[in-house]
Design a protein around this motif. Structure first.
Motif, short mmCIF file in Angstrom:
data_model
loop_
_atom_site.label_atom_id
_atom_site.label_comp_id
_atom_site.label_asym_id
_atom_site.label_seq_id
_atom_site.Cartn_x
_atom_site.Cartn_y
_atom_site.Cartn_z
N LYS A 1 41.08 31.88 55.09
CA LYS A 1 42.36 32.07 54.40
C LYS A 1 42.21 33.12 53.32
CE LYS A 1 44.95 27.78 54.52
NZ LYS A 1 45.08 26.62 53.68
N ALA A 2 43.27 33.93 53.15
CA ALA A 2 43.20 35.01 52.17
C ALA A 2 43.65 34.52 50.79
CB ALA A 2 44.09 36.15 52.63
N TYR A 3 42.88 34.89 49.78
CA TYR A 3 43.21 34.52 48.40
C TYR A 3 43.12 35.74 47.50
CZ TYR A 3 42.57 29.63 49.67
OH TYR A 3 42.69 28.40 50.26
N ILE A 4 43.86 35.66 46.38
CA ILE A 4 43.61 36.62 45.30
C ILE A 4 42.81 35.86 44.26
CG2 ILE A 4 44.64 37.97 43.45
CD1 ILE A 4 46.91 38.62 45.22
N LEU A 5 41.67 36.42 43.91
CA LEU A 5 40.83 35.78 42.90
C LEU A 5 41.05 36.49 41.57
CD1 LEU A 5 38.32 34.15 41.87
CD2 LEU A 5 36.91 36.00 42.76
N ASP A 6 41.63 35.77 40.60
CA ASP A 6 41.81 36.34 39.25
C ASP A 6 40.64 35.88 38.39
OD1 ASP A 6 44.25 37.52 39.76
OD2 ASP A 6 45.38 35.74 39.21
N ILE A 7 39.91 36.83 37.84
CA ILE A 7 38.78 36.48 36.98
C ILE A 7 39.13 36.82 35.54
CG2 ILE A 7 36.31 36.84 36.57
CD1 ILE A 7 36.02 37.78 39.42
N SER A 8 39.21 35.82 34.68
CA SER A 8 39.52 36.08 33.26
C SER A 8 38.28 35.75 32.44
CB SER A 8 40.67 35.21 32.77
OG SER A 8 41.71 35.25 33.69
N PRO A 9 37.72 36.76 31.76
CA PRO A 9 36.50 36.49 31.01
C PRO A 9 36.76 35.60 29.80
CG PRO A 9 37.26 38.71 30.61
CD PRO A 9 38.18 38.15 31.63
N VAL A 10 35.78 34.76 29.48
CA VAL A 10 35.84 33.99 28.24
C VAL A 10 34.87 34.70 27.30
CG1 VAL A 10 35.44 31.74 27.17
CG2 VAL A 10 36.27 31.87 29.53
N LEU A 11 35.43 35.31 26.25
CA LEU A 11 34.60 36.16 25.39
C LEU A 11 34.17 35.42 24.13
CD1 LEU A 11 36.75 39.34 25.87
CD2 LEU A 11 34.57 38.86 26.93
N SER A 12 33.22 36.04 23.46
CA SER A 12 32.66 35.39 22.28
C SER A 12 33.69 35.22 21.18
CB SER A 12 31.47 36.18 21.75
OG SER A 12 31.83 37.53 21.69
N ASN A 13 34.71 36.08 21.10
CA ASN A 13 35.86 35.76 20.27
C ASN A 13 37.12 36.14 21.02
OD1 ASN A 13 36.40 38.43 19.83
ND2 ASN A 13 35.23 38.51 17.93
N SER A 14 38.30 35.98 20.35
CA SER A 14 39.54 35.98 21.13
C SER A 14 40.10 37.38 21.38
CB SER A 14 40.57 35.12 20.42
OG SER A 14 40.74 35.65 19.13
N ALA A 15 39.25 38.37 21.64
CA ALA A 15 39.81 39.69 21.97
C ALA A 15 40.53 39.62 23.30
CB ALA A 15 38.66 40.68 22.08
N THR A 16 41.64 40.34 23.42
CA THR A 16 42.38 40.22 24.68
C THR A 16 42.54 41.54 25.40
OG1 THR A 16 44.35 40.34 23.36
CG2 THR A 16 43.75 38.16 24.20
N ASN A 17 42.53 42.67 24.68
CA ASN A 17 42.73 43.86 25.50
C ASN A 17 41.40 44.54 25.81
OD1 ASN A 17 42.17 46.10 23.77
ND2 ASN A 17 44.05 45.59 22.66
N SER A 18 41.44 45.36 26.88
CA SER A 18 40.19 45.81 27.45
C SER A 18 39.36 46.66 26.49
CB SER A 18 40.46 46.58 28.73
OG SER A 18 41.22 47.69 28.41
N THR A 19 40.02 47.50 25.65
CA THR A 19 39.22 48.32 24.75
C THR A 19 38.56 47.43 23.69
OG1 THR A 19 41.41 48.92 23.98
CG2 THR A 19 40.00 50.72 24.71
N ALA A 20 39.34 46.44 23.23
CA ALA A 20 38.78 45.56 22.21
C ALA A 20 37.63 44.72 22.78
CB ALA A 20 39.86 44.65 21.67
N ASN A 21 37.64 44.53 24.11
CA ASN A 21 36.62 43.68 24.73
C ASN A 21 35.26 44.35 24.80
OD1 ASN A 21 38.55 41.85 25.12
ND2 ASN A 21 38.65 42.02 27.34
N LYS A 22 35.25 45.70 24.67
CA LYS A 22 33.98 46.42 24.84
C LYS A 22 32.95 45.89 23.85
CE LYS A 22 35.17 50.50 27.28
NZ LYS A 22 36.49 51.05 27.02
N GLY A 23 31.77 45.58 24.36
CA GLY A 23 30.69 45.14 23.48
C GLY A 23 30.74 43.66 23.15
N LYS A 24 31.83 42.97 23.54
CA LYS A 24 31.92 41.54 23.25
C LYS A 24 31.07 40.78 24.26
CE LYS A 24 34.67 41.59 19.84
NZ LYS A 24 35.91 42.31 19.92
N GLU A 25 30.51 39.69 23.79
CA GLU A 25 29.64 38.91 24.68
C GLU A 25 30.48 38.06 25.63
OE1 GLU A 25 26.36 35.50 24.28
OE2 GLU A 25 26.79 36.68 22.46
N VAL A 26 30.13 38.06 26.92
CA VAL A 26 30.87 37.24 27.89
C VAL A 26 30.20 35.87 27.95
CG1 VAL A 26 31.70 37.09 30.26
CG2 VAL A 26 31.30 39.31 29.25
#
Ligand SMILES: Nc1ncnc2c1ncn2[C@@H]1O[C@H](COP(=O)(O)OP(=O)(O)OP(=O)(O)O)[C@@H](O)[C@H]1O
Length: 537
Positions: A157-182
């Motif tokens: 069966k076909a699925y879309i897999l959405d992966i949402s990282p849980v980061l070391s703090n609550s950054a949400t946009n991709s540029t802010a995520n750079k360097g954050k620990e996953v």
């Protein structure tokens, strides 16, 4: 044994309490402390509450000692699990190494325990195991610090897999995520089939007017004009057309444009309920009409739609008994609740819809001709999408826009609106669309969700299209799937077999020799010759 100790808010009191347990060599499995409460999970069976109270009596400030069922964190975990289990979609929480931390019940079906596990395998046995033990397609390399979506296939069966990282703090946009620990990721699996349904549900809250019915083709302009005229006539309408052609959309627009617009529009799918439930859903029931009937009875849709419109979808699926009941009702709009004696009069307009050929069903005596004439006072026939390719560009761009809006909500990195290239549009126009506009919507949603932004080209479209085509042509796919090696006689018969399966799969989807030749990148003559050779029509 779990206990809670209430105490005064004195500095150092928690240490004194814990020291008592250490002195007694009572083993503690877990400790949780808030300002005035100490929660303990003791691993010591022979211990009594009275014994503990006696020992704690020496600690100044201890107010009470009580038994409890769960520590606060266990209670929170239970509630969170119950919440997760309510979600219909599989959702799995993993740490940065891909080890499972939590998951909901919907995931269990997708993750059969590996062979050879003990028979008393429990849901908690999944915890701490690598996710790829159960779903091979998910690897820890996928768990990065940006949200992504990918297409994966699990158990065919076909699925879309959405992966949402849980980061070391609550950054949400991709540029802010750079360097954050996953710290880990939340994995959400959405079935390709339900994605489309969700979009439809979302749209059912929108305003429904003929202006929202997209299309400039001659046929759709005619239908809209016809619909606007029919809206003013308070007569039954029968809408026919293949699945996903927009029958419900037209029905809602008819209602919205009619003098009944302020009253309810209620829809029921006649194929979704067994006969007795459908009858009571439509006409309601009186108290005690059957076992399990609600006290005081229940009004049916005919009553609830008072002044408005009742949309009977998949009308051809109605049983002969209900066809007879509906016919009686349509004669003078009077009815009785199931188990009731009082005659009621309805004030509703009936719009019905079917994807079946009712004339054929009438000749086969499975649909009543007299009912057909009652329902079909006014009729609208919706063409399949493949016959209105002039609308493809408008529809595709609308669905891409809608999908991009939704996707950018969950994945802010995908803010740029994707555009369809000319060759991708040509591919959409050459496809047969057995699932019509709903299928187009699903395909484009998948493509947008999986795209990395930028233009949508043939290379991105083709795999999704083939996957969806596979679903709507499961029958073909099964026959056209693997070549059974043991049946191969020789090279030329194996080649002929493959060609027949290839053409059998693609011809219904690209139903002219020109379209099929374009899809398979061979000459038009070759396709025509091969279709003749394999007697495929
Ligand atoms: N002309 C159109 N413009 C925009 N959206 C459309 C159009 N026609 C259909 N759709 C969308 O396509 C999807 C399917 O439409 P709808 O549910 O009305 O089809 P249907 O013929 O009733 O399907 P079924 O036979 O499976 O019940 C819906 O999401 C609807 O909003």
């Amino acid at each position: 044994m779990r206990i809670v100790i209430e105490s005064s808010d004195r500095i150092g009191i928690s240490q004194e309490i814990l020291a008592v347990f250490a002195q007694q060599a009572w083993n503690l499995k877990a400790v949780e402390i808030t300002s005035c409460f100490t929660y303990l999970y003791l691993e010591y069976d022979g211990l009594s509450l009275a014994q503990i109270k006696r020992c704690l009596a020496h600690v100044a400030g201890v107010i009470s000692v009580e038994l409890i069922n769960l520590l606060p964190s266990e209670q929170r975990a239970n509630h969170l699990q119950a919440l997760l289990d309510k979600m219909p979609e599989p959702i799995i929480d993993v740490d940065s190494q891909g080890l499972i931390l939590a998951m909901n019940k919907a995931s269990h079906k997708l993750m059969p325990p590996a062979t050879g596990v003990k028979p008393d395998f429990m849901a908690t046995d999944y915890l701490g195991k690598p996710i790829n033990t159960y779903i091979e397609q998910i690897s820890s390399a996928m768990l990065t610090n940006t949200a992504t979506s990918q297409a994966i296939t699990i158990q065919g069966k076909a699925y879309i897999l959405d992966i949402s990282p849980v980061l070391s703090n609550s950054a949400t946009n991709s540029t802010a995520n750079k360097g954050k620990e996953v710290n880990g990721s939340v994995l959400l699996l959405r079935s390709m089939n339900t994605v489309g349904r969700q979009i439809s549900l979302m749209q059912s809250h929108q305003e429904h007017s003929f202006d929202n019915i997209i299309g400039q083709s001659k046929s759709i302009r005619l239908i809209k004009a016809q619909g606007e005229r029919f809206a003013a006539l308070d007569l039954p309408v029968l809408i026919s057309g293949e699945t996903g052609t927009g029958k419900e959309l037209i029905a809602r627009a008819l209602h919205q444009a009619s003098s009944r617009a302020k009253a309810p529009f209620l829809a029921i799918n006649c194929s979704a309920l067994p006969e007795h439930l459908l009858e009571s859903e439509l006409f309601g029931y009186e108290s005690g009409a059957f076992t399990g009937a609600q006290k005081g009875g229940k009004p049916g849709l005919v009553e609830l739609a008072e002044g408005g419109c009742l949309f009977l979808d998949e009308i051809a699926e109605m049983s002969p008994y209900l066809q007879a009941k509906l016919l009686r009702f349509l004669q003078d709009l009077t009815y009785r609740r199931v188990g009731g004696t009082k005659e009621l009069i309805a004030n509703i307009r009936i719009i019905s819809a079917t994807h079946q050929n009712l004339a054929k069903l009438i000749s086969q005596k499975t649909f009543r001709e007299d009912l057909y004439y009652r329902l079909n006072v006014l009729s609208i026939e919706l063409p399949p999408l493949r016959d209105r390719i002039a609308d493809m560009s408008l529809l595709a761009n609308l669905f891409i826009d809608n999908a991009a809006k939704q996707v950018s909500h969950s994945q802010p990195s995908k803010r740029a609106k994707p555009k369809l290239t000319a060759s991708a549009l040509a591919l959409l126009q050459s496809f047969a669309w057995p699932g019509n506009i709903r299928q187009l919507q699903n395909v484009l949603f998948s493509v947008v969700a999986l795209s990395n932004g930028g233009d949508i080209c043939v290379e991105e479209l083709l795999p999704v299209l083939t996957k969806h085509a596979g679903h709507s042509h499961a029958g073909n796919r099964e026959q056209g799937g693997k070549l059974a090696m043991e049946d191969v006689k020789d090279w030329s018969s194996a080649q002929a077999d493959f060609e027949a399966k290839l053409l059998g799969h693609f011809y219904p989807l690209f139903p002219t020799t020109r379209k099929l030749a374009e899809r398979l990148k061979v000459s038009h003559n070759k396709i025509a010759m091969k279709l003749r050779q394999h007697d495929i029509r």
